[in-house]
Write an enzyme that holds these catalytic residues in place. Sequence first.
Site, mmCIF file in Angstrom:
data_model
loop_
_atom_site.group_PDB
_atom_site.id
_atom_site.type_symbol
_atom_site.label_atom_id
_atom_site.label_comp_id
_atom_site.label_asym_id
_atom_site.label_seq_id
_atom_site.Cartn_x
_atom_site.Cartn_y
_atom_site.Cartn_z
ATOM 1 N N ASP A 24 20.591 -1.832 -12.522
ATOM 2 C CA ASP A 24 21.625 -1.688 -11.303
ATOM 3 C C ASP A 24 22.913 -2.550 -11.828
ATOM 4 O O ASP A 24 22.859 -3.086 -13.103
ATOM 5 C CB ASP A 24 21.023 -2.602 -9.941
ATOM 6 C CG ASP A 24 20.639 -3.812 -10.498
ATOM 7 O OD1 ASP A 24 20.884 -4.512 -11.560
ATOM 8 O OD2 ASP A 24 20.052 -4.533 -9.439
ATOM 9 N N ASP A 46 13.480 2.295 -5.365
ATOM 10 C CA ASP A 46 12.909 1.304 -6.099
ATOM 11 C C ASP A 46 12.971 0.126 -5.103
ATOM 12 O O ASP A 46 13.671 0.214 -3.994
ATOM 13 C CB ASP A 46 14.203 0.713 -7.269
ATOM 14 C CG ASP A 46 15.057 0.014 -6.397
ATOM 15 O OD1 ASP A 46 15.235 -1.306 -6.311
ATOM 16 O OD2 ASP A 46 16.078 0.487 -5.979
#
EC number: 2.4.2.29
Length: 382
Positions: free
Chosen positions: A94, A269
């Site tokens: 991320d 996720d």
Amino acid sequence: MMKYELKSTSGMARRGRLTFSRPQGECYVETPAFMPVGTYGTVKGMTPEEVKATGAQILLGNTFHLWLRPGQEIMKMHGDLHDFMQWHGPILTDSGGFQVLSLGKLRKIKEEGVTFQNPISGEKIFLSPEKSMEIQYDLGSDIVMIFDECTPYPATLEYAKKSMEMSLRWAKRSRTRFDELANPRALFGIVQGSTYEELRRESVKGLINIGFDGYAVGGLAVGEPKEEMHRILEFTTPLLPQDKPRYLMGVGKPEDLVEGVRRGIDMFDCVMPTRNARNGHLFVSDGVVKIRNAKYKNDTTPLDAECDCYTCKNYTKAYLYHLDKCGEILGARLNTIHNLRYYQRLMAQIRQAIEQDCFDEFVVEFYAKIGKEVPPLHLKSE
């Protein structure tokens, strides 16, 4: 390099495959896929071999935390994040946007980027779209996420619009720096716009104009009611390109994964399976086992008779209760092995149901087993 192949569909649900070129050859990720979270370069308490044994094919790493500790230089001394943590499958990182949001008053957002107080050292540091691309390049991420502002919930239309528009400008800057670095990996855009459909549409349009290898739906699972998340997903996913993977960030519970797949999502996720495992909250075929409950003290049955994980094949609920009661590290490890395997088995069952074009039947059966009603589906037609 990353390729996406859409193999089959069942309603809105999509069965696909991601192919990555890695130094050791091609790696595959079968979708819909769940990515265990390795925030600091480790899935807590697990070796890479153990994570792989649960069926996981791709992990998530955290750019923000790995930048602060151990830092880019130590990472480069090892090669990249794969070499550092000895996971040789694909890694998605991320961009740091969500962590910046969670700092609250410790951060200041401007057009250039975000200035914030380092939660470890207290010093002021600056993170921009360009810097995020450089960190993720050094991490060797197979999927790089653009730097965006994760719009908090609730947000006024005015705030959400300004936030989304700035995220689009940051998306363009992320794309430019990614290309300047000649990064051969994949870059994903992130759709923002809070709970406002017109803003989501504008965000998707802007991202498609820039051009990305995949598209994430961001700014959900940040406190909004489930019905709102479902509504925004139902509106947003049909707008996204059919030939690119779709990723729902930070989600979630097993039923959230099922609902995401029902609405055309390919990738997920969440820290939930690992964090909940450490707190004795275990996912099983017919719901949840809270292993700290005294009723399991004398229970000699396995955690889940349908599960093939190391924990379920070798240990009883009474043993897991005992380990938790004594605060033994092994308890957290065995719980984590089980929860991660549960999630991967669920994804495998979902993929099989889509292949056989019986996903709707799977959904009905899934909810019946956990004793819940099937949530309504109101897909918008474009």
